[in-house]
Design an enzyme around this catalytic site. Structure first.
Site, PDB file in Angstrom:
ATOM      1  N   ALA A  45       5.803   4.706  10.840  1.00 38.15           N
ATOM      2  CA  ALA A  45       6.745   4.229   9.823  1.00 38.15           C
ATOM      3  C   ALA A  45       8.178   4.130  10.323  1.00 38.15           C
ATOM      4  CB  ALA A  45       6.683   5.096   8.562  1.00 38.15           C
ATOM      5  N   SER A  85       0.292   0.304  12.805  1.00 31.41           N
ATOM      6  CA  SER A  85       1.293   0.638  11.800  1.00 31.41           C
ATOM      7  C   SER A  85       2.668   0.151  12.261  1.00 31.41           C
ATOM      8  CB  SER A  85       1.267   2.143  11.522  1.00 31.41           C
ATOM      9  OG  SER A  85       2.056   2.472  10.402  1.00 31.41           O
ATOM     10  N   ALA A  86       3.661   1.060  12.382  1.00 36.71           N
ATOM     11  CA  ALA A  86       4.964   0.625  12.886  1.00 36.71           C
ATOM     12  C   ALA A  86       4.849   0.078  14.301  1.00 36.71           C
ATOM     13  CB  ALA A  86       5.955   1.791  12.860  1.00 36.71           C
ATOM     14  N   GLU A 106      -5.423   0.345   3.004  1.00 37.33           N
ATOM     15  CA  GLU A 106      -4.193   0.776   3.673  1.00 37.33           C
ATOM     16  C   GLU A 106      -3.267   1.572   2.755  1.00 37.33           C
ATOM     17  OE1 GLU A 106      -3.502   0.455   6.764  1.00 37.33           O
ATOM     18  OE2 GLU A 106      -4.519  -1.300   7.591  1.00 37.33           O
ATOM     19  N   HIS A 139      -5.246   4.016   5.812  1.00 39.55           N
ATOM     20  CA  HIS A 139      -4.310   3.663   6.879  1.00 39.55           C
ATOM     21  C   HIS A 139      -4.412   4.656   8.030  1.00 39.55           C
ATOM     22  CE1 HIS A 139      -0.751   1.936   8.689  1.00 39.55           C
ATOM     23  NE2 HIS A 139      -0.123   3.094   8.674  1.00 39.55           N
TER      24      HIS A 139
END
Length: 563
Positions: free
Chosen positions: A151, A236-237, A373, A482
């Site tokens: 994130a 993700s990020a 997710e 997720h």
């Protein structure tokens, strides 16, 4: 006099010691030493930039000016500065009772981070190289470069050892070199606002990644890798980072006249149309960070930055951890405040616009998501138990969205339990009356809509897409949540492991996920057929990417729903 047997034993011992010490020769004949781990040579903790400390704090990374001579590359470096996952993820663990809900083998590195503190340091710009044992310069093996998620507020390359990828590539007869890169997160890597923009130091974390890729271009041949066959991938990020590296400098991915990468994979993330680096979100995050760091936010931008650079790492760490449960300990506001932003430099325009106008690196790619997710993020709105509550929460998150835009979201994502996430579970898994609804909204807003924007915009490159449903009806409340694929990618070779390892290794070698995998043929995505691979626990199928068209399309087009 030394006997012949003792002499031979000594020779065998020396040979054994040497076998445990793979080496690589870098610039100016500088020799670094790694570790032999079974069939894999590992080189951990290699600096690729000067430490971003003191006056370099928050700034773009500078080339490494030290020497590699004698480097013992045997241990991972510290993670970059980040939030304390122990506090935030432990609360999340308590809310969802993850310890009982998620089987041990599926918890993975993100869950593990909740069980203790993480070693962190501002001096963190290091990378790691994994290769088949005995690989030599000139072997020109394809290179897989991993960018971790978190994130944009935490994460570490140490959580993702590359051994499993290298071992599987050897088994397939398609050997690869695996590289993982540290990059700065949170305010250390993505500080925004007027001051940092005026200074020209925006998106430092993206520049860290690019500096790491430049190091790969300059040095990976010395490890037996091929700088002309580099694949970037992340989750993700990390996938969002990949999505932004594709549009960096309007799609110019060259360095010294050569492409930095030649293919890409995006797992559970993609470009988001963030507002620019001087907008309300990053400016607010900047001011809050400065305030909690003890700096006078009424001072000039230059003075605030001077103050922030004069504070200790611990003071800034405490400031970054100033958020409370309402903000999911910083995940939500920092995700919106600290992340890749258009800055007129590395990101010259809105991400969606860059893709739609053709300003992206023309390389083949794979993009896909887990089916559910949003479930791991939905506890942020756990107290929202009625439609008015959800509306108020949406207004808090999307403070630039009009009432009509919020109403449209509520209509497209009704409270009907059978339409919420975990999807396809009827009335089950309703942690609260609105939990499945919020989870569905977050899934499609943050993950499915960026994926479809990319697929719809990039018609001139080969592309493949997938959805993973491997935990369907196996994990209550969370479904195929997720990051749930990561343990099977990096730790436990079970269930869908082969789908990620073998397809991805084939893609790194051939720019086609189907060569020598012994798996179901994965058809390319086309506008007409919308072909999509469904990754299940023990088998795969091909399906059509035609779910939730109206809801996801709304998120693709209403850009006011993003921070």
């Amino acid at each position: 006099m030394v006997s012949k047997s003792l002499f031979l034993a000594a020779v065998v011992n020396v040979v054994g010691v040497l076998a445990q010490a793979p080496t690589a020769v870098l610039k100016d004949n500088e020799v670094i030493t790694g570790v032999l781990e079974g069939t894999v040579d590992t080189f951990k903790g290699i600096p690729f930039a000067d430490p971003p400390v003191a006056d370099l704090r928050f700034k773009h990374p500078q080339p490494f000016t030290g020497t590699y001579q004698g480097l013992q590359a045997k241990d991972f470096s510290s993670a970059c500065m980040q939030i304390d996952p122990y506090n935030s993820l432990t609360i999340l663990d308590n809310v969802l009772n993850l310890g009982k809900v998620i089987p041990e083998k599926f918890r993975g590195p993100l869950y593990d981070m909740a069980k203790g503190t993480v070693s962190m340091n501002e001096d963190c710009l290091y990378l790691n190289v994994f290769r088949p044992a005995g690989t030599k310069p000139g072997d020109k093996l394809p290179v897989m470069v991993w960018i971790y998620g978190g994130a944009f507020i935490y994460g570490s390359s140490a959580a993702y050892p590359g051994n499993i990828y290298v071992k599987e590539s050897i088994t397939m007869g398609q050997p690869v070199v695996f590289v993982s890169i540290n990059y700065r997160t949170g305010p250390f890597g993505f500080l925004g606002g007027d001051g940092i923009t005026a200074e020209g130091s925006t998106n430092a974390g993206l520049h860290d990644q690019r500096k790491g890729l430049e190091w790969v271009s300059d040095n990976i041949a010395n490890f037996g890798g091929d700088p002309d066959k580099v694949m970037i991938f992340g989750e993700s990020a990390g996938a969002m980072s990949v999505g932004h590296q594709l549009i960096a400098y309007g799609g110019d991915n060259t360095y010294n006249g050569k492409a930095l990468f030649h293919s890409a994979i995006l797992q559970s993330g993609g470009p988001l149309p963030y507002y620019n680096s001087t907008s309300v979100g990053p400016e607010s995050a900047y001011n809050r960070f400065a305030k909690y760091a003890g700096c006078d936010t009424s001072a000039s931008d230059v003075e605030i930055l001077q103050c922030l650079r004069s504070q200790s790492s611990q003071v800034l760490h405490d400031a970054q951890n100033s958020y409370d449960l309402k903000d999911l300990f910083g995940l939500l506001p920092e995700f919106l405040g600290f992340g890749p932003r258009p800055d007129g430099d590395i990101i010259p325009d809105s991400a969606f616009e860059l893709y739609r106008s053709g300003r992206y690196a023309k390389v083949p790619y794979i993009t896909g998501n887990q089916e559910d997710e949003g479930t791991i993020l939905a506890p942020v709105a756990l107290n929202a138990t009625t439609t008015p509550h959800v509306k108020k929460w949406l207004q808090y998150i999307f403070n630039k969205a009009s009432d009509s835009a919020i109403e449209t979201v509520l209509q497209l994502y009704p409270q009907t339990l059978s339409e919420g996430s975990p999807f396809r579970t009827g009335i089950l898994n309703a942690l609260t009356p609105q939990f499945k609804r919020v989870a569905a909204i977050l899934c499609d807003l943050l993950f499915q809509s960026p994926r479809r924007v990319m697929l719809n915009a990039t018609k001139d490159v080969n592309r493949w897409t997938y959805i993973s449903t491997h935990l369907h009806n196996l994990v209550p409340y969370l479904g195929t949540f997720h990051s749930s694929e990561l343990p099977t990618q990096f730790y436990a070779k079970i269930g869908p492991s082969d789908s990620y390892l073998r397809y991805f290794i084939s893609f790194a070698n051939h720019h086609d996920p189907n060569v020598g995998t012994n798996l179901l043929t994965w058809n390319k995505y086309t506008d007409e057929g919308k072909e999509m691979l469904e990754i299940q626990m023990f088998e795969n199928t091909m399906r059509t990417d035609d779910f939730r068209i109206d809801g996801i399309s709304n998120f693709e087009n209403d850009l006011n729903l993003y921070g």
